[in-house]
Scaffold this motif. Structure first.
Motif, PDB file in Angstrom:
ATOM      1  N   GLN A 188      -2.800  -9.614 -25.682  1.00 28.40           N
ATOM      2  CA  GLN A 188      -2.831 -10.581 -24.580  1.00 28.40           C
ATOM      3  C   GLN A 188      -3.583  -9.975 -23.407  1.00 28.40           C
ATOM      4  O   GLN A 188      -3.409  -8.793 -23.094  1.00 28.40           O
ATOM      5  CB  GLN A 188      -1.416 -10.961 -24.134  1.00 28.40           C
ATOM      6  CG  GLN A 188      -1.376 -12.080 -23.102  1.00 28.40           C
ATOM      7  CD  GLN A 188       0.036 -12.355 -22.590  1.00 28.40           C
ATOM      8  OE1 GLN A 188       0.989 -11.629 -22.892  1.00 28.40           O
ATOM      9  NE2 GLN A 188       0.187 -13.414 -21.797  1.00 28.40           N
ATOM     10  N   ARG A 190      -4.122 -10.056 -19.295  1.00 28.56           N
ATOM     11  CA  ARG A 190      -3.267 -10.403 -18.170  1.00 28.56           C
ATOM     12  C   ARG A 190      -3.581 -11.813 -17.675  1.00 28.56           C
ATOM     13  O   ARG A 190      -4.744 -12.143 -17.421  1.00 28.56           O
ATOM     14  CB  ARG A 190      -3.454  -9.373 -17.050  1.00 28.56           C
ATOM     15  CG  ARG A 190      -2.205  -9.147 -16.200  1.00 28.56           C
ATOM     16  CD  ARG A 190      -2.443  -8.069 -15.170  1.00 28.56           C
ATOM     17  NE  ARG A 190      -2.619  -6.736 -15.746  1.00 28.56           N
ATOM     18  CZ  ARG A 190      -1.622  -5.959 -16.162  1.00 28.56           C
ATOM     19  NH1 ARG A 190      -0.385  -6.386 -16.107  1.00 28.56           N
ATOM     20  NH2 ARG A 190      -1.877  -4.754 -16.650  1.00 28.56           N
ATOM     21  N   TYR A 191      -2.577 -12.625 -17.576  1.00 32.52           N
ATOM     22  CA  TYR A 191      -2.700 -14.037 -17.199  1.00 32.52           C
ATOM     23  C   TYR A 191      -3.579 -14.813 -18.182  1.00 32.52           C
ATOM     24  O   TYR A 191      -4.152 -15.846 -17.820  1.00 32.52           O
ATOM     25  CB  TYR A 191      -3.242 -14.180 -15.765  1.00 32.52           C
ATOM     26  CG  TYR A 191      -2.358 -13.518 -14.740  1.00 32.52           C
ATOM     27  CD1 TYR A 191      -1.115 -14.056 -14.414  1.00 32.52           C
ATOM     28  CD2 TYR A 191      -2.759 -12.341 -14.111  1.00 32.52           C
ATOM     29  CE1 TYR A 191      -0.292 -13.435 -13.480  1.00 32.52           C
ATOM     30  CE2 TYR A 191      -1.942 -11.705 -13.175  1.00 32.52           C
ATOM     31  CZ  TYR A 191      -0.706 -12.261 -12.871  1.00 32.52           C
ATOM     32  OH  TYR A 191       0.111 -11.648 -11.956  1.00 32.52           O
ATOM     33  N   ASP A 192      -3.730 -14.272 -19.409  1.00 27.82           N
ATOM     34  CA  ASP A 192      -4.524 -14.922 -20.465  1.00 27.82           C
ATOM     35  C   ASP A 192      -5.971 -15.149 -20.035  1.00 27.82           C
ATOM     36  O   ASP A 192      -6.624 -16.092 -20.496  1.00 27.82           O
ATOM     37  CB  ASP A 192      -3.890 -16.258 -20.880  1.00 27.82           C
ATOM     38  CG  ASP A 192      -2.473 -16.080 -21.389  1.00 27.82           C
ATOM     39  OD1 ASP A 192      -2.275 -15.235 -22.273  1.00 27.82           O
ATOM     40  OD2 ASP A 192      -1.565 -16.770 -20.886  1.00 27.82           O
ATOM     41  N   LEU A 265       2.007 -11.071 -18.256  1.00 31.04           N
ATOM     42  CA  LEU A 265       2.107 -10.811 -19.682  1.00 31.04           C
ATOM     43  C   LEU A 265       3.478 -11.248 -20.203  1.00 31.04           C
ATOM     44  O   LEU A 265       4.491 -11.065 -19.522  1.00 31.04           O
ATOM     45  CB  LEU A 265       1.906  -9.317 -19.970  1.00 31.04           C
ATOM     46  CG  LEU A 265       0.541  -8.731 -19.575  1.00 31.04           C
ATOM     47  CD1 LEU A 265       0.606  -7.212 -19.516  1.00 31.04           C
ATOM     48  CD2 LEU A 265      -0.549  -9.186 -20.542  1.00 31.04           C
ATOM     49  N   THR A 266       3.496 -11.817 -21.396  1.00 35.64           N
ATOM     50  CA  THR A 266       4.750 -12.248 -22.028  1.00 35.64           C
ATOM     51  C   THR A 266       4.809 -11.692 -23.441  1.00 35.64           C
ATOM     52  O   THR A 266       3.888 -11.922 -24.239  1.00 35.64           O
ATOM     53  CB  THR A 266       4.845 -13.785 -22.081  1.00 35.64           C
ATOM     54  OG1 THR A 266       4.759 -14.296 -20.751  1.00 35.64           O
ATOM     55  CG2 THR A 266       6.163 -14.218 -22.701  1.00 35.64           C
ATOM     56  N   ASN A 267       5.874 -10.993 -23.752  1.00 29.15           N
ATOM     57  CA  ASN A 267       6.040 -10.366 -25.058  1.00 29.15           C
ATOM     58  C   ASN A 267       6.461 -11.413 -26.089  1.00 29.15           C
ATOM     59  O   ASN A 267       7.588 -11.921 -26.038  1.00 29.15           O
ATOM     60  CB  ASN A 267       7.104  -9.268 -24.962  1.00 29.15           C
ATOM     61  CG  ASN A 267       7.269  -8.496 -26.255  1.00 29.15           C
ATOM     62  OD1 ASN A 267       6.675  -8.835 -27.281  1.00 29.15           O
ATOM     63  ND2 ASN A 267       8.083  -7.451 -26.205  1.00 29.15           N
ATOM     64  N   PRO A 268       5.604 -11.746 -27.042  1.00 27.39           N
ATOM     65  CA  PRO A 268       5.966 -12.772 -28.032  1.00 27.39           C
ATOM     66  C   PRO A 268       7.079 -12.325 -28.967  1.00 27.39           C
ATOM     67  O   PRO A 268       7.749 -13.156 -29.582  1.00 27.39           O
ATOM     68  CB  PRO A 268       4.660 -12.999 -28.796  1.00 27.39           C
ATOM     69  CG  PRO A 268       3.912 -11.721 -28.659  1.00 27.39           C
ATOM     70  CD  PRO A 268       4.265 -11.201 -27.295  1.00 27.39           C
ATOM     71  N   PRO A 271      10.306 -12.990 -25.954  1.00 30.83           N
ATOM     72  CA  PRO A 271       9.780 -13.727 -24.804  1.00 30.83           C
ATOM     73  C   PRO A 271      10.764 -13.957 -23.666  1.00 30.83           C
ATOM     74  O   PRO A 271      10.347 -14.224 -22.540  1.00 30.83           O
ATOM     75  CB  PRO A 271       9.343 -15.066 -25.418  1.00 30.83           C
ATOM     76  CG  PRO A 271      10.110 -15.181 -26.692  1.00 30.83           C
ATOM     77  CD  PRO A 271      10.299 -13.790 -27.180  1.00 30.83           C
ATOM     78  N   THR A 272      12.050 -13.843 -23.907  1.00 32.76           N
ATOM     79  CA  THR A 272      13.028 -14.100 -22.843  1.00 32.76           C
ATOM     80  C   THR A 272      13.339 -12.865 -22.010  1.00 32.76           C
ATOM     81  O   THR A 272      13.998 -12.961 -20.972  1.00 32.76           O
ATOM     82  CB  THR A 272      14.343 -14.635 -23.449  1.00 32.76           C
ATOM     83  OG1 THR A 272      14.897 -13.648 -24.332  1.00 32.76           O
ATOM     84  CG2 THR A 272      14.102 -15.937 -24.206  1.00 32.76           C
ATOM     85  N   LYS A 274      11.896  -9.738 -19.780  1.00 29.85           N
ATOM     86  CA  LYS A 274      10.729  -9.239 -19.069  1.00 29.85           C
ATOM     87  C   LYS A 274      10.675  -7.718 -19.158  1.00 29.85           C
ATOM     88  O   LYS A 274      11.663  -7.035 -18.864  1.00 29.85           O
ATOM     89  CB  LYS A 274      10.785  -9.670 -17.597  1.00 29.85           C
ATOM     90  CG  LYS A 274       9.592  -9.210 -16.771  1.00 29.85           C
ATOM     91  CD  LYS A 274       9.661  -9.771 -15.375  1.00 29.85           C
ATOM     92  CE  LYS A 274       8.553  -9.195 -14.492  1.00 29.85           C
ATOM     93  NZ  LYS A 274       7.209  -9.465 -15.021  1.00 29.85           N
TER      94      LYS A 274
END
Length: 477
Positions: A188, A190-192, A265-268, A271-272, A274
């Protein structure tokens, strides 16, 4: 009668790094013969590992490619407009890196080397210039970089009677991608953010809990470091390239607000939750088989590097293609020693370019090589060349180096520091933008964004005018 005056019809460029390569290209494209002198592989440096021209020894990133909102992205655009070889080869060898322009370092160096060898007006001389260039060389660009060989550095020091500024620069480790545990890590940006050649998922991210982060910082601080030699003990670091353990020494939370910040960034895999901190790796070659650990320049011993960096989640079994390192960089007190065309005041036949002049970064180094090449070519044709406008990125950086932004009474002070290009070096706007295109007022961060965009738009317009008024006229003549 044969003149004994120095010959200026051939330009000698000493140093085949980014600045020297760009300078040679600009001179030759102006129709002037060039001899490019590079001592590798006859004599290697502490940081280089190949004989290729324009070898990248630290990061493989040219940083942001956003010309409208970022000063280095604007410098990219200006260099492309000026026919930069370095930017052409970077674009041809780019690898995904979010909003940044990163390159396959081997492909990039090979492309630059091939272009310079193939140019009919460029001769590449693989030999060390051990001391000052011969007196008959009347038009010389010294672009030997921060790793200038001792004989030449000593000769320059004696000639100027001026102590050079010295800084430490560190190199980040490179990891084999197939040794990274992707059940823990994920792709990913950052901020896609989608950048040149990228998809918005260009970095490998390794998450840390608070406990893992605290343990990692403690291990960094305890790891065995490279010992300094006596002559190195008072050498400071350049703030833009601090070793990761030196950042950690500045406070336990420093890394979380620097290269390990967990924002955007979000960990797939989870995801819940941080992450408390995140380590990023950026693609280092076109095949996508190598990734460098972003911001992890280091002076740790090799054994400590492997032990400490394998505590990062996802890198427990990391195989390293190259470990980090440390080398000493040397810069001139350029505002005092150089004139407005980068010529040494004590001996004007010598013009300097690149990191030696006090610019920091690949792109900045190459850009100063570019303008030095244009100046040397004009000199060879018995022409003069006006400096690029101070409203441009190139002109602003040149002004920083030559003292154009420093009052005359201060130009000789020792406060001169190496610097990356940034909007703080630019001539201020006559008036700041206050409204959007639709007439509504700008608020908060919108004002900052609008200011950067206005500076960039002005720079490109002024650069185009300078090219038309000076470079095209010179070419026609």
């Amino acid at each position: 009668m044969i003149s004994s005056a120095p010959q200026t019809d051939t330009v000698h460029v000493i140093g085949g790094g980014l600045a020297g390569s760009e300078a040679a290209w600009q001179v030759a494209n102006a129709g002037v013969r060039v001899v490019l002198h590079e001592m590798r592989p006859l004599r290697m440096t502490e940081a280089h590992r190949t004989e290729g021209l324009a070898e990248l020894v630290c990061s493989n990133s040219f940083r942001s490619d956003d010309a409208a909102n970022n000063a280095v992205g604007l410098l990219h655009a200006e260099m492309r407009r000026l026919g930069s070889l370095i930017m052409r080869c970077a674009d041809a060898n780019q690898v995904p890196a979010g909003g940044a322009l990163a390159v396959d370092r081997d492909g990039f160096s090979a492309a630059v080397t091939r272009a310079l060898h193939d140019h009919p007006l460029i001769e590449v001389d693989r030999a060390e210039i051990a001391g000052l260039p011969p007196a008959e060389w009347g038009n010389v660009i010294v672009a030997t970089g921060p790793l200038t060989s001792a004989p030449l550095a000593d000769a320059i020091r004696q000639l100027t009677d001026e102590n050079a500024l010295a800084f430490f620069d560190a190199i980040a480790p490179i990891v084999h991608k197939d040794s990274i545990d992707m059940s823990v890590a994920w792709f990913q940006s950052r901020y896609d953010k989608v950048g040149p050649g990228g998809t918005g998922a260009d970095y490998i991210n390794c998450p840390m809990t608070k406990e893992q982060y605290d343990g990692f910082v403690a291990a960094l601080l305890a790891g065995e470091k490279v010992d300094f030699k006596d002559w190195e003990t008072n050498t400071p670091y350049f703030d833009g390239c601090l070793p990761v353990e030196v950042m950690a020494e500045r406070g336990p939370e420093t890394l979380r607000h620097g290269p390990m910040k967990p924002v955007g960034l979000t960990n797939p895999h989870n995801p819940t939750v941080k992450a408390y901190a995140i380590v990023q790796l950026r693609q280092d070659n076109k095949l996508g088989t190598l990734y460098n650990i972003v911001g992890f320049q280091t002076k740790l011993h090799y054994g400590a590097q492997q032990r400490v960096f394998r505590t990062i989640p996802g890198l427990e079994n990391a195989e390293f293609a190259r470990l980090g390192g440390l080398h000493r960089n040397t810069f001139l007190n350029s505002p005092k020693l150089l004139d407005g065309q980068l010529r040494l005041r004590a001996q004007p036949r010598l013009r300097f370019a690149g990191q030696m002049t006090g610019c920091e970064g690949y792109v900045e180094s190459a850009s100063i090589g570019l303008i030095a090449g244009l100046y040397a070519a004009a000199n060879a044709r018995a022409q003069s060349l006006e400096p690029p406008p101070v409203t441009t990125a190139l002109g602003s950086l040149l002004g920083h180096i030559t003292g154009g932004h420093i009052e005359t009474s201060e130009a000789g002070t020792r406060s001169f520091q190496p610097m990356n290009i940034n909007f703080g070096l630019f001539q201020p706007l006559a008036s700041l933008p206050t409204k959007k295109a639709d007439g509504t007022r700008l608020r908060g961060n919108e004002k900052t964004v609008a200011k950067k965009q206005a500076l960039s738009a002005r720079a490109m317009a002024d650069l185009d005018r300078w090219i038309a008024d000076h470079l095209r006229v010179a070419a026609a003549a």
